[in-house]
Design an enzyme around this catalytic site. Structure first.
Site, PDB file in Angstrom:
ATOM      1  N   HIS A 132       0.815  -1.219   0.000  1.00 25.68           N
ATOM      2  CA  HIS A 132       0.000   0.000   0.000  1.00 25.68           C
ATOM      3  C   HIS A 132       0.849   1.271   0.000  1.00 25.68           C
ATOM      4  CE1 HIS A 132      -3.486   2.402   0.249  1.00 25.68           C
ATOM      5  NE2 HIS A 132      -4.198   1.690   1.104  1.00 25.68           N
ATOM      6  N   ASP A 170     -10.236  -4.611 -17.899  1.00 27.74           N
ATOM      7  CA  ASP A 170     -10.647  -5.549 -18.947  1.00 27.74           C
ATOM      8  C   ASP A 170      -9.401  -6.101 -19.622  1.00 27.74           C
ATOM      9  OD1 ASP A 170     -11.658  -6.892 -21.127  1.00 27.74           O
ATOM     10  OD2 ASP A 170     -12.748  -5.184 -21.966  1.00 27.74           O
TER      11      ASP A 170
END
Length: 487
Positions: free
Chosen positions: A179, A401
């Protein structure tokens, strides 16, 4: 291949994975050191955060024209290698500078060693996971293998990705990233770039921007704002918000769907009425959940309670941070009140607290946080008596995608007892809305559901808040309007 079994709500399947490998940039990349910002390297971000994407088999003719049944593992692995040429810091390792004026400063050693990649197969179809793909995912340890020695802060891979083929032709992409290197917006930016390359592009549409100096502390540092989220000590009053539990079996895991109908019902409880048109869906939902959750946990009325809202501050700067900046640009503003005040007042009281906390985040606020990190030694934000909410509805997670269309589900893998996420979701009736996963002690979850359902099914009289602690707050239906037990 290693084999292991897992179950999801009675579903048992086997995952076979190959030996984890390192995927390196497809071309030589600069060998250099890159400092993280003073927002990046705070204690509260020094961990690996998981996420997961589910995809169906693409039956479209466009896929056939592109080469038929392509292997998602091969396509994604190759796309990662090519994308790392632009995002080469991900292929490096974190180092910590010796303590000094800036203390515990982190930097990326751009070694080009690569990111961890795991290839796997599962003898299960996507449909067998059920209609509602929502966290928690009990099979996560099989779908996101915790490679031994890979989840440390220093000298460990910054990114781990596992691609698991499913028997139906669909697949799952699970990942875990450090993170400190990026926030949700940053990792989505990277994954969208991988998707572009996987779909055949020669370049990526958004060039990554490092420039972490934009969020580094000033010289000299000067804390100019109030930052209760980093309070050194939150005094404990009588009792505790959540009593000690023996293990996770004492906890209830449920996800709640909020569509237009549910949000409109809650909005009617916002008083004074003119505030109904000024507050956002986030404001209403956060205020409602905070209040219902507090009532359900039955704290002492004098106990301090906090709501913490994660705010993306990219647009708070003048000029805004550059397009393509993928470092952490988030703030943790907090609102504070007592349990009694929160639950006795109309919902508008909580709404105003949430709105005020969000509005506190400005460019000066962010620079003050960076300065505080240097002055106070990069503290962790305060979690005691705090309910943390992160809105992912605009993060674009489902838009990743790889050539098989948008994800069926994309988002967090789980949530803690003191936090939740707002996840964009389309239910089986085709209605778009928000799914909110919650984790509470079993009896508290029952009270929470009764309280929430009372608000969803009732007309506001603005005296619904007149509840008493230590007893069941209201009598209502025994089932929620829309809840899934995910355990």
């Amino acid at each position: 291949m290693a084999a292991s079994s897992s179950s999801v709500a009675g579903l048992v399947f086997t995952v076979r994975r190959k030996t984890p490998e390192l995927v390196t940039p497809a071309k030589p990349t600069p060998r250099e050191y890159k400092l993280l910002s003073d927002i990046d390297d705070q204690e509260g971000l020094r961990f690996h955060i998981p996420g997961i994407y589910f995809y169906r088999k693409d039956e479209s003719t466009s896929m056939e024209a592109a080469g038929g049944d392509r292997d998602p593992v091969k396509v994604i692995r190759e796309a990662i290698a090519k994308t790392l040429v632009w995002y080469y810091p991900f292929a490096g390792r974190l180092r910590e500078l010796e303590s000094g004026a800036a203390g515990r400063k982190l930097m990326v050693d751009c070694t080009g060693e690569g990111v961890l990649f795991v290839e796997a197969d599962a003898d299960v179809t996507l449909d067998q996971f059920g209609d509602a793909l929502q966290p928690p995912f009990p099979c996560l340890d099989k779908l996101l293998y915790d490679v031994p020695g890979s989840n440390g802060l220093l000298d460990c891979p910054l990114l781990l990705i596992q691609v698991t083929r499913l028997r139906c032709g669909g697949f799952i992409v699970a990942l875990r990233n450090n993170h400190t290197v990026c926030d949700v917006a940053g990792i989505v930016q990277f994954m969208k770039a991988v998707g572009e390359i996987a779909r055949g592009a020669d370049s990526i549409s958004v060039q990554p921007v490092w420039q972490r100096e934009l969020l580094s502390a000033r010289d000299p540092p000067n804390v100019t704002c109030t930052h209760h989220e980093y309070d050194d000590l939150v005094l404990d009053t009588k009792g505790t918000i959540i009593p000690p539990l023996q293990d996770d079996h004492d906890m209830a895991h449920r996800s709640f769907f909020f569509g237009h109908k549910q949000v409109s019902a809650l909005r009617k409880f916002v008083n004074p009425p003119h505030l109904q048109h000024k507050c956002s869906t986030f404001d209403v939902l956060t205020a409602c959940l905070w209040r219902c959750r507090t009532i359900a946990l039955q704290p002492n009325p004098e106990d301090e309670v906090r709501i913490m809202c994660i705010v993306n501050a990219r647009g708070k700067f003048n000029p805004p941070l550059p397009v393509g900046y993928y470092g952490n640009a988030i703030a943790y503003p907090v609102a504070i009140t007592t349990a009694g005040e929160l639950c006795r007042n109309p919902l508008g009281y909580a709404v105003e607290l949430v709105r005020k906390a969000k509005s506190d985040v400005t460019e000066e606020y962010m620079r003050s946080v960076a300065d505080l990190m240097v002055i106070k030694g990069r503290p962790h934000f305060t979690v005691a008596r705090t309910f943390l909410v992160s809105d992912l509805t605009r993060a674009g997670l489902r838009d990743v995608d790889f050539g098989w269309g948008k994800a069926v589900y994309a988002g967090p893998t789980h949530r803690g007892v003191g936090s939740t996420f707002y996840i964009p979701f389309t239910n089986k009736e085709g209605e778009s809305g928000i799914v909110v996963p919650l984790k509470l002690p079993g009896p508290a979850m029952d009270r929470f559901m009764i309280q929430l359902e009372t608000m969803l099914d009732s007309q506001p009289t603005y005296n619904i808040a007149k509840t008493s602690f230590g007893s069941t707050v209201s009598q209502g239906l025994s089932e929620p309007v829309y809840a899934h037990l995910n355990c």
